[in-house]
Design a protein around this motif. Structure first.
Motif, short mmCIF file in Angstrom:
data_model
loop_
_atom_site.label_atom_id
_atom_site.label_comp_id
_atom_site.label_asym_id
_atom_site.label_seq_id
_atom_site.Cartn_x
_atom_site.Cartn_y
_atom_site.Cartn_z
N SER A 2 -96.30 22.88 -53.30
CA SER A 2 -95.38 23.54 -52.38
C SER A 2 -93.95 23.14 -52.72
N GLU A 3 -93.00 23.74 -52.03
CA GLU A 3 -91.59 23.45 -52.28
C GLU A 3 -90.93 22.78 -51.09
N MET A 4 -91.73 22.15 -50.23
CA MET A 4 -91.20 21.53 -49.01
C MET A 4 -90.08 20.55 -49.31
N PHE A 5 -90.24 19.74 -50.37
CA PHE A 5 -89.25 18.73 -50.71
C PHE A 5 -88.56 19.03 -52.04
N GLU A 6 -88.53 20.29 -52.42
CA GLU A 6 -87.88 20.67 -53.66
C GLU A 6 -86.41 20.22 -53.64
N GLY A 7 -85.97 19.55 -54.72
CA GLY A 7 -84.60 19.06 -54.80
C GLY A 7 -84.37 17.74 -54.12
N GLY A 84 -79.40 11.45 -58.80
CA GLY A 84 -78.25 11.94 -58.04
C GLY A 84 -78.21 11.57 -56.58
N ALA A 85 -79.33 11.18 -56.00
CA ALA A 85 -79.34 10.89 -54.57
C ALA A 85 -80.64 10.19 -54.19
N VAL A 86 -80.62 9.61 -52.98
CA VAL A 86 -81.85 9.15 -52.33
C VAL A 86 -81.95 9.92 -51.02
N ASP A 87 -82.97 10.72 -50.90
CA ASP A 87 -83.13 11.57 -49.71
C ASP A 87 -84.21 11.06 -48.77
N ILE A 88 -85.23 10.43 -49.33
CA ILE A 88 -86.38 9.96 -48.55
C ILE A 88 -86.71 8.54 -48.99
N LEU A 89 -86.94 7.67 -48.03
CA LEU A 89 -87.42 6.32 -48.30
C LEU A 89 -88.69 6.10 -47.50
N VAL A 90 -89.75 5.68 -48.19
CA VAL A 90 -90.99 5.30 -47.51
C VAL A 90 -91.23 3.83 -47.79
N ASN A 91 -91.14 3.01 -46.76
CA ASN A 91 -91.35 1.57 -46.89
C ASN A 91 -92.83 1.26 -46.68
N GLY A 138 -81.03 12.36 -44.22
CA GLY A 138 -82.11 11.70 -44.94
C GLY A 138 -83.25 11.38 -44.00
N ALA A 139 -84.32 10.85 -44.58
CA ALA A 139 -85.50 10.51 -43.79
C ALA A 139 -86.06 9.18 -44.27
N ALA A 233 -91.38 12.78 -42.88
CA ALA A 233 -90.30 12.81 -43.88
C ALA A 233 -89.58 14.14 -43.94
N ARG A 234 -90.10 15.14 -43.24
CA ARG A 234 -89.51 16.48 -43.35
C ARG A 234 -88.07 16.53 -42.88
N GLY A 235 -87.77 15.83 -41.81
CA GLY A 235 -86.39 15.79 -41.34
C GLY A 235 -85.94 17.02 -40.59
#
Length: 262
Positions: A2-7, A84-91, A138-139, A233-235
């Motif tokens: 899927s493209e849910m988190f594309e980019g 280029g970025a950090v959009d999602i962090l899962v600890n 971000g999420a 994580a969807r935000g």
């Protein structure tokens, strides 16, 4: 795919095995570029990267001890430099020490707290700063545990650390909501992984014990936990500061043990 988190670029700590690798591969399946963090299991981390790439995704393995701020800073900066970025962090990185509290060595206590609580704070702080600078929201999803909401014998440092993660999650959610950064936690119950098998051996309970104690009468799966993280994580859900308990009904059940279950 899927493209849910594309980019989007996601960092998943402790992603070389178990729940962490399941989360990483699922995020990649939904289009995210994924940083597979590991502390010492380079071969397993490389295997996760290869699995993601074989399915058409993008991933890299990055070594870092989450309890070391310099390591985490370097991991986040390497992620930004490459993607280029950090959009999602899962600890997800964590550990436990099983044993009676009265006999627990202080060094063992400190190590569990360092990884399971302080490590979560360090990663949130460093990645959160970067997310705020990026100004694109971000999420953050922190993997807590149902044991952070209850007492459990022989798990004093683990239960304490996970309780801290839960309230840290709520606090950061409040602080960073104006920056459009959601901060939530997932609190799994007993999930079937190789790590679970190891702790069962040392703690002295069986699969049947868990099945009888859980209203859904089974262990949870890595895939189910990954689905929960995907939602958090969807935000785009207006959800922040929440703890999603995925324990098959364990903490809701007043009966505690189902003798007659078949």
């Amino acid at each position: 795919m899927s493209e849910m988190f594309e980019g989007k670029t996601a960092i998943v700590t402790g992603a070389s095995r178990g729940i962490g690798s399941g989360i990483a591969t699922t995020l990649a399946d939904h289009g995210a570029t994924v940083v597979i963090n590991y502390r010492s299991s380079e071969q397993r981390a490389t295997e996760v990267v290869e699995e993601i790439e074989a399915d058409g995704g993008t991933a890299v393995a990055v070594q870092a001890d989450v309890s070391d701020p310099a390591d985490v800073e370097a991991m986040v900066e390497a992620t930004v430099d490459q993607f280029g970025a950090v959009d999602i962090l899962v600890n997800n990185a964590g550990m436990t020490k099983i044993g009676p509290a009265a006999e627990l060595d202080l060094e063992d206590w400190r190590r569990v707290i360092d990884v399971d609580l302080t490590g979560v704070f360090i990663a949130c702080q460093i990645a959160g700063r970067r997310m705020r600078e990026q100004a694109n929201g971000g999420a953050i999803v922190n993997i807590a545990s149902m044991m952070g909401q209850m007492g459990y014998h022989m798990r004093a440092p683990y239960c304490s650390a996970k309780a801290g993660v839960i309230n840290l999650t709520r606090t950061l959610a409040v602080e960073w909501a104006p920056d459009d950064i959601s901060v939530n936690a997932l609190a799994p119950g007993f999930i079937q992984t190789d790590i679970t098998d190891q702790t069962q051996d040392s703690a002295g309970y069986t699969d049947e014990d868990i099945r009888r104690r859980t209203p859904m009468a089974r262990f949870g799966t890595v895939e189910e936990m990954a689905s929960c993280v995907t939602f958090l994580a969807r935000g785009d859900t207006f959800v922040t500061g929440e703890v999603l308990r995925a324990d098959g009904g364990w903490t809701s059940d007043a009966w505690r043990y189902h003798e007659g279950r078949v």
